[in-house]
Each structure stands twice: as C-alpha cells, then as structure tokens.
Design a protein around this motif. Structure first.
Motif, PDB file in Angstrom:
ATOM      1  N   SER A   7       0.831  -1.204   0.000  1.00  0.00           N
ATOM      2  CA  SER A   7       0.000   0.000   0.000  1.00  0.00           C
ATOM      3  C   SER A   7       0.868   1.258   0.000  1.00  0.00           C
ATOM      4  N   ILE A   8       0.294   2.316  -0.546  1.00  0.00           N
ATOM      5  CA  ILE A   8       0.950   3.629  -0.558  1.00  0.00           C
ATOM      6  C   ILE A   8       0.111   4.549   0.307  1.00  0.00           C
ATOM      7  N   ASP A   9       0.731   5.099   1.344  1.00  0.00           N
ATOM      8  CA  ASP A   9       0.011   5.989   2.270  1.00  0.00           C
ATOM      9  C   ASP A   9      -0.057   7.389   1.661  1.00  0.00           C
ATOM     10  N   VAL A  10      -1.048   7.628   0.813  1.00  0.00           N
ATOM     11  CA  VAL A  10      -1.151   8.906   0.101  1.00  0.00           C
ATOM     12  C   VAL A  10      -1.490  10.066   1.019  1.00  0.00           C
ATOM     13  N   ASP A  11      -2.020   9.792   2.216  1.00  0.00           N
ATOM     14  CA  ASP A  11      -2.350  10.865   3.151  1.00  0.00           C
ATOM     15  C   ASP A  11      -1.098  11.555   3.692  1.00  0.00           C
ATOM     16  N   ASN A  12       0.033  10.885   3.643  1.00  0.00           N
ATOM     17  CA  ASN A  12       1.258  11.451   4.200  1.00  0.00           C
ATOM     18  C   ASN A  12       2.259  11.887   3.129  1.00  0.00           C
ATOM     19  N   ILE A  13       1.811  12.026   1.891  1.00  0.00           N
ATOM     20  CA  ILE A  13       2.682  12.490   0.813  1.00  0.00           C
ATOM     21  C   ILE A  13       2.420  13.978   0.582  1.00  0.00           C
ATOM     22  N   VAL A  14       3.481  14.761   0.680  1.00  0.00           N
ATOM     23  CA  VAL A  14       3.375  16.202   0.436  1.00  0.00           C
ATOM     24  C   VAL A  14       4.108  16.490  -0.870  1.00  0.00           C
ATOM     25  N   PRO A  15       3.369  16.851  -1.916  1.00  0.00           N
ATOM     26  CA  PRO A  15       4.021  17.119  -3.210  1.00  0.00           C
ATOM     27  C   PRO A  15       4.948  18.325  -3.127  1.00  0.00           C
ATOM     28  N   GLU A  16       6.090  18.211  -3.782  1.00  0.00           N
ATOM     29  CA  GLU A  16       7.021  19.334  -3.904  1.00  0.00           C
ATOM     30  C   GLU A  16       6.655  20.094  -5.157  1.00  0.00           C
ATOM     31  N   ARG A  17       6.198  21.303  -5.035  1.00  0.00           N
ATOM     32  CA  ARG A  17       5.773  22.096  -6.183  1.00  0.00           C
ATOM     33  C   ARG A  17       6.889  22.991  -6.696  1.00  0.00           C
ATOM     34  N   GLY A  18       7.997  23.113  -5.965  1.00  0.00           N
ATOM     35  CA  GLY A  18       9.078  24.027  -6.332  1.00  0.00           C
ATOM     36  C   GLY A  18       9.634  23.804  -7.726  1.00  0.00           C
ATOM     37  N   ASP A  19       9.722  22.572  -8.198  1.00  0.00           N
ATOM     38  CA  ASP A  19      10.303  22.308  -9.502  1.00  0.00           C
ATOM     39  C   ASP A  19       9.425  22.770 -10.659  1.00  0.00           C
ATOM     40  N   PHE A  20       8.174  23.112 -10.378  1.00  0.00           N
ATOM     41  CA  PHE A  20       7.288  23.532 -11.449  1.00  0.00           C
ATOM     42  C   PHE A  20       6.925  25.002 -11.363  1.00  0.00           C
ATOM     43  N   GLU A  21       7.398  25.684 -10.327  1.00  0.00           N
ATOM     44  CA  GLU A  21       7.160  27.114 -10.232  1.00  0.00           C
ATOM     45  C   GLU A  21       8.058  27.819 -11.235  1.00  0.00           C
ATOM     46  N   ALA A  22       7.583  28.949 -11.722  1.00  0.00           N
ATOM     47  CA  ALA A  22       8.366  29.716 -12.691  1.00  0.00           C
ATOM     48  C   ALA A  22       9.664  30.199 -12.054  1.00  0.00           C
ATOM     49  N   LEU A  23      10.727  30.169 -12.830  1.00  0.00           N
ATOM     50  CA  LEU A  23      12.003  30.726 -12.387  1.00  0.00           C
ATOM     51  C   LEU A  23      11.907  32.242 -12.407  1.00  0.00           C
ATOM     52  N   PRO A  24      12.694  32.928 -11.587  1.00  0.00           N
ATOM     53  CA  PRO A  24      12.698  34.389 -11.651  1.00  0.00           C
ATOM     54  C   PRO A  24      13.179  34.855 -13.031  1.00  0.00           C
ATOM     55  N   ALA A  25      12.644  35.971 -13.496  1.00  0.00           N
ATOM     56  CA  ALA A  25      13.065  36.532 -14.776  1.00  0.00           C
ATOM     57  C   ALA A  25      14.555  36.831 -14.733  1.00  0.00           C
ATOM     58  N   GLY A  26      15.216  36.696 -15.890  1.00  0.00           N
ATOM     59  CA  GLY A  26      16.634  36.996 -15.971  1.00  0.00           C
ATOM     60  C   GLY A  26      17.354  36.069 -16.919  1.00  0.00           C
ATOM     61  N   PRO A  27      18.677  36.236 -17.010  1.00  0.00           N
ATOM     62  CA  PRO A  27      19.469  35.381 -17.904  1.00  0.00           C
ATOM     63  C   PRO A  27      19.853  34.072 -17.224  1.00  0.00           C
ATOM     64  N   TYR A  28      19.874  32.995 -18.023  1.00  0.00           N
ATOM     65  CA  TYR A  28      20.257  31.677 -17.528  1.00  0.00           C
ATOM     66  C   TYR A  28      21.109  30.971 -18.570  1.00  0.00           C
ATOM     67  N   MET A  29      22.137  30.245 -18.104  1.00  0.00           N
ATOM     68  CA  MET A  29      22.909  29.386 -18.985  1.00  0.00           C
ATOM     69  C   MET A  29      22.164  28.055 -19.050  1.00  0.00           C
ATOM     70  N   VAL A  30      21.820  27.630 -20.280  1.00  0.00           N
ATOM     71  CA  VAL A  30      21.037  26.409 -20.469  1.00  0.00           C
ATOM     72  C   VAL A  30      21.640  25.574 -21.588  1.00  0.00           C
ATOM     73  N   GLN A  31      21.142  24.357 -21.694  1.00  0.00           N
ATOM     74  CA  GLN A  31      21.428  23.504 -22.846  1.00  0.00           C
ATOM     75  C   GLN A  31      20.146  22.753 -23.187  1.00  0.00           C
ATOM     76  N   ILE A  32      19.960  22.497 -24.461  1.00  0.00           N
ATOM     77  CA  ILE A  32      18.819  21.705 -24.896  1.00  0.00           C
ATOM     78  C   ILE A  32      19.159  20.245 -24.610  1.00  0.00           C
ATOM     79  N   THR A  33      18.264  19.556 -23.920  1.00  0.00           N
ATOM     80  CA  THR A  33      18.512  18.157 -23.574  1.00  0.00           C
ATOM     81  C   THR A  33      17.602  17.197 -24.326  1.00  0.00           C
ATOM     82  N   ASP A  34      16.517  17.730 -24.893  1.00  0.00           N
ATOM     83  CA  ASP A  34      15.599  16.867 -25.623  1.00  0.00           C
ATOM     84  C   ASP A  34      14.812  17.725 -26.607  1.00  0.00           C
TER      85      ASP A  34
END
Length: 174
Positions: A7-34
């Motif tokens: 069983s998976i105790d879904v009542d005790n799972i707290v999703p991390e939303r930080g990875d889907f929040e918008a990044l602050p505006a500005g310049p970023y060094m990136v690479q295309i990965t896909d």
C-alpha cells in the motif's frame, strides 16, 4: 486492475511544487537536452518542442520547455518561431541546413527568461531571447582567422580536409 504489491500511504505524501514554479526573470545558462516535432492541435502545422536544462547557479538542473511553431498557416507565428530557431542556431554555433534538432543538444547558450502571469494555470516562464554565452559565438564549422604572421599562403590550407563528410554534429565543413 493492477495490484501494487504494497500500500501507498497517500495521506502522508506532500508534493514538492518548487520544480514547477516559474524561475525568476533573468538570464540563464542552459542547454537543450531533448527535442521532438509534433503536429499542431489543428493538424495544420508543426511544432518543435524543446526541453532545456539550467546549467549553473541556484536553479541548476531545473527544466524549461518551449514550443516553436516552425510550420504554421499563420505567417506571423511561423516567422517568430523560425527567428527563434535562428537565434538558437547562432547561440550554439550551428550554420547551414537544420534537418535534425538533435544537433542542437548539449550545447550551452544563454536565454533571457520572463515570467508570464496566468491566473488559471499559474505563472510560467517564456524565453524572450537566445544568445551565445559570450554574447556572440563564431559558427562552429567556420575556420577562425589566424594571426597575420601565421596565415598560410593558400586559402585552401585554412580549411580542414573533410572529403565532403559531415561532422559529427551535422554541420558541413566550410
């Protein structure tokens, strides 16, 4: 029905939303990965879907996504997407005919992000500009000028012998 095994105790799972929040505006060094090409919802055009990854700073390894309508019945949408593809190619030093977006993968560049406000779905990032890390990258497949004292007498000696072969990343030798 699929049995989970335990069983998976879904009542005790707290999703991390930080990875889907918008990044602050500005310049970023990136690479295309896909990248992928898909039809538009209407089936009347093609979209180049790019996944990029931030390469440094406090947001390293964060993902960014953009969709470029490079074939579209709307001439303005198509022109904008093709201009952005040109910016990407210039930023990573690619010249010539782009036939496979994979040649753009894992080549660092700089993007300028803005934050678009969206009441329904939440804030999201949009790339406003793609550029070389140093501001202007020489094309990867173009020979660089040599100091005057070291220039060979023949211009043919300046070009690498390619025998008409393409380079590993798809550029043709100049």
């Amino acid at each position: 029905m699929a049995h989970l095994g335990e069983s998976i105790d879904v009542d005790n799972i707290v999703p991390e939303r930080g990875d889907f929040e918008a990044l602050p505006a500005g310049p970023y060094m990136v690479q295309i990965t896909d990248s992928d090409v898909a039809e538009t919802k209407a089936g009347t055009g093609l979209i180049l879907k790019l996944t990029m990854e931030v390469m440094d700073g406090p947001f390293a390894n964060r993902k960014l996504w953009t969709n470029l309508n490079f074939r579209n019945p709307n001439a303005t949408a198509q022109r904008i997407a093709q201009e952005q593809i040109k910016q990407i190619c210039d930023a990573v030093g690619f010249q010539g005919q782009l036939t496979d977006s994979e040649v753009l993968h894992f080549r660092p560049m700089r993007v300028q992000l803005v934050v678009k406000r969206d009441e329904q779905y939440g804030d999201r990032n949009e790339v406003k500009k793609y550029s070389a890390l140093n501001g202007s990258a020489p094309p990867a497949n173009k020979p660089q000028p040599q100091p005057a004292a070291q220039k060979p007498a023949s211009s043919a000696a300046q070009r690498p012998a390619s025998g008409g072969q393409t380079r590993p990343w798809g550029n043709r030798a100049a």
